[in-house]
Design a protein around this motif. Structure first.
Motif, PDB file in Angstrom:
ATOM      1  N   MET A  77       0.350  -1.282   0.268  1.00 39.02           N
ATOM      2  CA  MET A  77      -0.076  -0.056  -0.451  1.00 39.02           C
ATOM      3  C   MET A  77       0.692   1.255   0.315  1.00 39.02           C
ATOM      4  SD  MET A  77      -2.547  -1.202   2.334  1.00 39.02           S
ATOM      5  CE  MET A  77      -1.524  -2.350   4.014  1.00 39.02           C
ATOM      6  N   PHE A  78       0.229   2.421  -0.805  1.00 42.43           N
ATOM      7  CA  PHE A  78       0.698   3.589  -1.045  1.00 42.43           C
ATOM      8  C   PHE A  78       0.565   4.586  -0.464  1.00 42.43           C
ATOM      9  CE2 PHE A  78       3.744   1.046  -3.391  1.00 42.43           C
ATOM     10  CZ  PHE A  78       5.381   0.990  -3.343  1.00 42.43           C
ATOM     11  N   THR A  79       0.126   5.296   0.459  1.00 44.71           N
ATOM     12  CA  THR A  79      -0.797   6.317   0.851  1.00 44.71           C
ATOM     13  C   THR A  79      -0.095   7.928   1.266  1.00 44.71           C
ATOM     14  OG1 THR A  79      -0.716   5.917   3.474  1.00 44.71           O
ATOM     15  CG2 THR A  79      -2.476   4.330   1.691  1.00 44.71           C
ATOM     16  N   THR A  80      -1.280   8.367   1.601  1.00 43.45           N
ATOM     17  CA  THR A  80      -0.650  10.084   1.741  1.00 43.45           C
ATOM     18  C   THR A  80      -1.736  10.341   2.824  1.00 43.45           C
ATOM     19  OG1 THR A  80      -2.206  11.133  -0.311  1.00 43.45           O
ATOM     20  CG2 THR A  80       0.049  11.131  -0.486  1.00 43.45           C
ATOM     21  N   ASN A  81      -1.307  10.548   4.092  1.00 39.38           N
ATOM     22  CA  ASN A  81      -2.007  11.264   5.386  1.00 39.38           C
ATOM     23  C   ASN A  81      -1.839  12.824   5.550  1.00 39.38           C
ATOM     24  OD1 ASN A  81      -2.563   7.905   5.338  1.00 39.38           O
ATOM     25  ND2 ASN A  81       0.068   7.609   6.313  1.00 39.38           N
ATOM     26  N   VAL A  82      -2.910  12.909   6.401  1.00 40.78           N
ATOM     27  CA  VAL A  82      -3.033  13.972   7.376  1.00 40.78           C
ATOM     28  C   VAL A  82      -2.597  13.778   8.772  1.00 40.78           C
ATOM     29  CG1 VAL A  82      -4.429  16.416   7.515  1.00 40.78           C
ATOM     30  CG2 VAL A  82      -4.428  15.097   5.550  1.00 40.78           C
ATOM     31  N   ARG A  83      -1.955  14.613   8.968  1.00 37.48           N
ATOM     32  CA  ARG A  83      -1.824  14.050  10.692  1.00 37.48           C
ATOM     33  C   ARG A  83      -2.209  14.951  11.554  1.00 37.48           C
ATOM     34  NH1 ARG A  83       3.163  11.441  14.068  1.00 37.48           N
ATOM     35  NH2 ARG A  83       3.136  12.650  15.469  1.00 37.48           N
ATOM     36  N   VAL A  84      -3.010  15.820  12.495  1.00 31.81           N
ATOM     37  CA  VAL A  84      -3.160  16.084  13.212  1.00 31.81           C
ATOM     38  C   VAL A  84      -2.578  16.622  14.723  1.00 31.81           C
ATOM     39  CG1 VAL A  84      -5.360  17.835  14.058  1.00 31.81           C
ATOM     40  CG2 VAL A  84      -5.556  17.150  11.420  1.00 31.81           C
ATOM     41  N   GLU A  85      -1.554  16.904  15.089  1.00 32.09           N
ATOM     42  CA  GLU A  85      -1.701  16.546  16.459  1.00 32.09           C
ATOM     43  C   GLU A  85      -2.318  16.947  17.372  1.00 32.09           C
ATOM     44  OE1 GLU A  85       3.082  17.452  16.864  1.00 32.09           O
ATOM     45  OE2 GLU A  85       3.531  15.744  15.520  1.00 32.09           O
ATOM     46  N   ILE A  86      -3.042  16.662  18.339  1.00 36.43           N
ATOM     47  CA  ILE A  86      -3.709  17.864  19.408  1.00 36.43           C
ATOM     48  C   ILE A  86      -3.151  18.461  20.208  1.00 36.43           C
ATOM     49  CG2 ILE A  86      -5.928  17.523  21.146  1.00 36.43           C
ATOM     50  CD1 ILE A  86      -6.272  14.453  18.983  1.00 36.43           C
ATOM     51  N   PRO A  87      -2.890  19.667  20.608  1.00 30.29           N
ATOM     52  CA  PRO A  87      -1.993  20.215  21.610  1.00 30.29           C
ATOM     53  C   PRO A  87      -2.235  20.172  22.985  1.00 30.29           C
ATOM     54  CG  PRO A  87      -2.920  21.707  20.054  1.00 30.29           C
ATOM     55  CD  PRO A  87      -3.950  20.161  19.926  1.00 30.29           C
TER      56      PRO A  87
END
Length: 167
Positions: A47-57
């Protein structure tokens, strides 16, 4: 499974990443298949994916929870091994039937191993925690669901632990 990724953090909350994952043994085992034979199946997925990562403060400088979501493509390949000469013989006997290519010569030998593959869409959703050991080095633990959408839908649950380096 083996996985690797590269990401870019735009700020302290939002980042984008590209990930490659190879999963082995999706369908290992024996089961009754078409044509009344017993066969052994083994599937792999790349699998090849593009991901959005949102860090929670948070108030902690060392513990950073995050959520991940994204999508991409997957190549799923299945190897089918016919276990007995009887199973291969039954498959060979049915080659003259309407389900098979009539241009193929009758009585051709049936291989011991068959291979089938295809491309699917994959969606990823999950979350985890980064624990900063230094200002640049972190240990990450996350849980993800990867859904393969195609001719035969599959869901893969993944728990992973890894290290990340922040420039």
């Amino acid at each position: 499974a083996v996985s690797g990724s590269v990401g870019y953090r735009f700020n302290r909350v939002f980042g984008l990443g590209v990930e490659a994952t190879h999963v082995m043994g999706l369908d290992g085992g024996r089961r009754a298949g078409r044509l009344d034979r017993i066969a052994e199946f083994d599937s792999t997925a790349t699998m090849f994916t593009t991901n959005v990562r949102v860090e929670i403060p948070t108030l902690s400088r060392r513990v950073i929870p995050y959520v991940v979501g994204g999508g991409g493509v997957a190549r799923v390949q299945t190897d089918i091994e016919l276990d007995t000469p009887d199973a291969r013989g039954r498959l060979q006997d049915r080659q003259a039937g309407p389900a098979f290519d009539t241009r193929a010569p009758l009585g051709r030998p049936v291989p011991d191993r068959l291979r089938a593959g295809g491309t699917s869409m994959v969606l990823t959703i999950g979350g985890g925690t980064s624990i900063l050991l230094t200002d640049h080095l972190a240990i990450d633990a996350d849980l993800r669901l990867q859904a393969l959408l195609g001719g035969r839908d599959r869901n893969i649950g993944r728990f992973s632990v890894g290290a990340s380096y922040r420039f």
